[in-house]
Design a protein around this motif. Structure first.
Motif, PDB file in Angstrom:
ATOM      1  N   UNK A  33      10.616   0.715   2.485  1.00  0.00           N
ATOM      2  CA  UNK A  33      10.682   0.779   1.025  1.00  0.00           C
ATOM      3  C   UNK A  33      11.557   1.926   0.538  1.00  0.00           C
ATOM      4  N   UNK A  34      11.491   3.077   1.183  1.00  0.00           N
ATOM      5  CA  UNK A  34      12.297   4.219   0.727  1.00  0.00           C
ATOM      6  C   UNK A  34      13.790   3.926   0.880  1.00  0.00           C
ATOM      7  N   UNK A  35      14.168   3.301   1.988  1.00  0.00           N
ATOM      8  CA  UNK A  35      15.571   2.931   2.205  1.00  0.00           C
ATOM      9  C   UNK A  35      15.996   1.902   1.160  1.00  0.00           C
ATOM     10  N   UNK A  36      15.166   0.893   0.958  1.00  0.00           N
ATOM     11  CA  UNK A  36      15.465  -0.178  -0.001  1.00  0.00           C
ATOM     12  C   UNK A  36      15.713   0.375  -1.406  1.00  0.00           C
TER      13      UNK A  36
ATOM     14  N   UNK B  23       4.553   0.181   4.659  1.00  0.00           N
ATOM     15  CA  UNK B  23       5.730   0.905   4.191  1.00  0.00           C
ATOM     16  C   UNK B  23       6.970   0.048   4.053  1.00  0.00           C
ATOM     17  N   UNK B  24       6.828  -1.258   4.241  1.00  0.00           N
ATOM     18  CA  UNK B  24       7.972  -2.159   4.117  1.00  0.00           C
ATOM     19  C   UNK B  24       7.848  -3.053   2.888  1.00  0.00           C
TER      20      UNK B  24
ATOM     21  N   UNK C 291       0.854  -1.172   0.000  1.00  0.00           N
ATOM     22  CA  UNK C 291       0.000   0.000   0.000  1.00  0.00           C
ATOM     23  C   UNK C 291       0.903   1.239   0.000  1.00  0.00           C
ATOM     24  N   UNK C 292       0.654   2.151  -0.908  1.00  0.00           N
ATOM     25  CA  UNK C 292       1.515   3.330  -1.059  1.00  0.00           C
ATOM     26  C   UNK C 292       1.043   4.536  -0.251  1.00  0.00           C
ATOM     27  N   UNK C 293       0.023   4.361   0.584  1.00  0.00           N
ATOM     28  CA  UNK C 293      -0.499   5.488   1.363  1.00  0.00           C
ATOM     29  C   UNK C 293       0.555   6.145   2.246  1.00  0.00           C
ATOM     30  N   UNK C 294       1.495   5.361   2.777  1.00  0.00           N
ATOM     31  CA  UNK C 294       2.510   5.911   3.677  1.00  0.00           C
ATOM     32  C   UNK C 294       3.866   6.081   2.994  1.00  0.00           C
ATOM     33  N   UNK C 295       3.867   6.071   1.650  1.00  0.00           N
ATOM     34  CA  UNK C 295       5.110   6.173   0.887  1.00  0.00           C
ATOM     35  C   UNK C 295       5.108   7.486   0.113  1.00  0.00           C
ATOM     36  N   UNK C 296       6.205   8.221   0.177  1.00  0.00           N
ATOM     37  CA  UNK C 296       6.328   9.463  -0.588  1.00  0.00           C
ATOM     38  C   UNK C 296       6.752   9.105  -2.016  1.00  0.00           C
ATOM     39  N   UNK C 297       5.759   8.848  -2.852  1.00  0.00           N
ATOM     40  CA  UNK C 297       6.008   8.386  -4.224  1.00  0.00           C
ATOM     41  C   UNK C 297       6.706   9.428  -5.092  1.00  0.00           C
ATOM     42  N   UNK C 298       6.621  10.686  -4.707  1.00  0.00           N
ATOM     43  CA  UNK C 298       7.254  11.745  -5.511  1.00  0.00           C
ATOM     44  C   UNK C 298       8.771  11.674  -5.460  1.00  0.00           C
ATOM     45  N   UNK C 299       9.305  11.130  -4.383  1.00  0.00           N
ATOM     46  CA  UNK C 299      10.765  11.085  -4.231  1.00  0.00           C
ATOM     47  C   UNK C 299      11.323   9.661  -4.187  1.00  0.00           C
ATOM     48  N   UNK C 300      10.454   8.663  -4.268  1.00  0.00           N
ATOM     49  CA  UNK C 300      10.893   7.285  -4.099  1.00  0.00           C
ATOM     50  C   UNK C 300      12.018   6.905  -5.056  1.00  0.00           C
TER      51      UNK C 300
END
Length: 158
Positions: free
Chosen positions: A129-132, A104-105, A11-20
Motif C-alpha cells: 500500500x505504501x508503494x502504491x 499491507x497490500x 487492516x492498517x495495523x501494519x501501515x504507517x498512516x502518518x506518512x502514507x
C-alpha cells in the motif's frame, strides 16, 4: 458471496498512516491523517478541520466526502457510496480469480491508468500500500499540469 466493509478495506495495523499520504501534499486542501484504505488502494483521510477526504489514486484528486467522522460513518452504510468508491464487484472478481491480498497490500494496476494502463484483471496485482500510494502521488504530481492526451515518456520516482 456477500462482501463486508472489512473485505473492501485493508487492516492498517501494519501501515504507517502518518506518512502514507506524504507524496500527496501537493493535492491536500489541509493537513490530513489516513483513516481508511480501500482494497483497491484509495485512501480516506481526515483533515485538521474534521472533514473526511477521498484520495483517488486513479483520478489523482483529493475530494471532500463528509464534514466529519459521524457523517462519514453514515456514508459507509450507504450502498451507493460503497459501490462508487470501494468497487465491490471488482474486489469480488479478483478474489474469484484467486488474487488475494497479504497484510499491507492493496490491489493496484501494474501500469497505472494515468499512464494508459488498462483497467483489466491482467493489469491488476497485489502491491504494498505504501508503494502504491506513493507512486500514484508522484505520478499525478508530475502530470497534473499536462494537457489531456499528452504522451508521457519519462516519469521519475523518489
Amino acid at each position: 458471496m456477500a462482501l463486508t466493509l472489512n473485505d473492501l478495506t485493508i487492516n492498517l495495523d501494519q501501515v504507517d498512516c502518518k506518512v502514507l499520504l506524504d507524496d500527496w501534499t501537493w493535492a491536500m486542501p489541509e493537513s490530513m491523517q489516513t483513516v481508511l484504505v480501500t482494497a483497491m488502494g484509495d485512501v480516506f483521510a481526515q483533515g485538521e478541520s474534521g472533514a473526511i477526504y477521498f484520495a483517488d489514486m486513479v483520478e489523482g484528486k483529493i475530494s471532500p466526502v463528509a464534514e466529519d467522522s459521524s457523517e462519514f460513518e453514515t456514508l459507509l452504510q450507504d450502498p451507493d457510496f460503497v459501490t462508487d468508491l470501494f468497487f465491490p464487484a471488482r474486489v469480488l472478481e479478483l478474489r474469484d480469480a484467486g488474487v488475494t491480498l497479504e497484510p499491507g497490500q492493496v490491489y493496484g494496476h501494474q501500469t497505472p491508468l494515468v499512464l494508459s494502463g488498462e483497467d483489466e484483471l491482467d493489469n491488476i496485482e497485489p502491491i504494498d500500500v505504501a508503494v502504491h500510494v506513493s507512486v500514484h502521488g508522484q505520478i499525478h504530481d508530475q502530470v497534473k499540469d499536462l494537457p489531456p492526451g499528452t504522451v508521457i515518456t519519462d516519469i521519475e520516482f523518489e
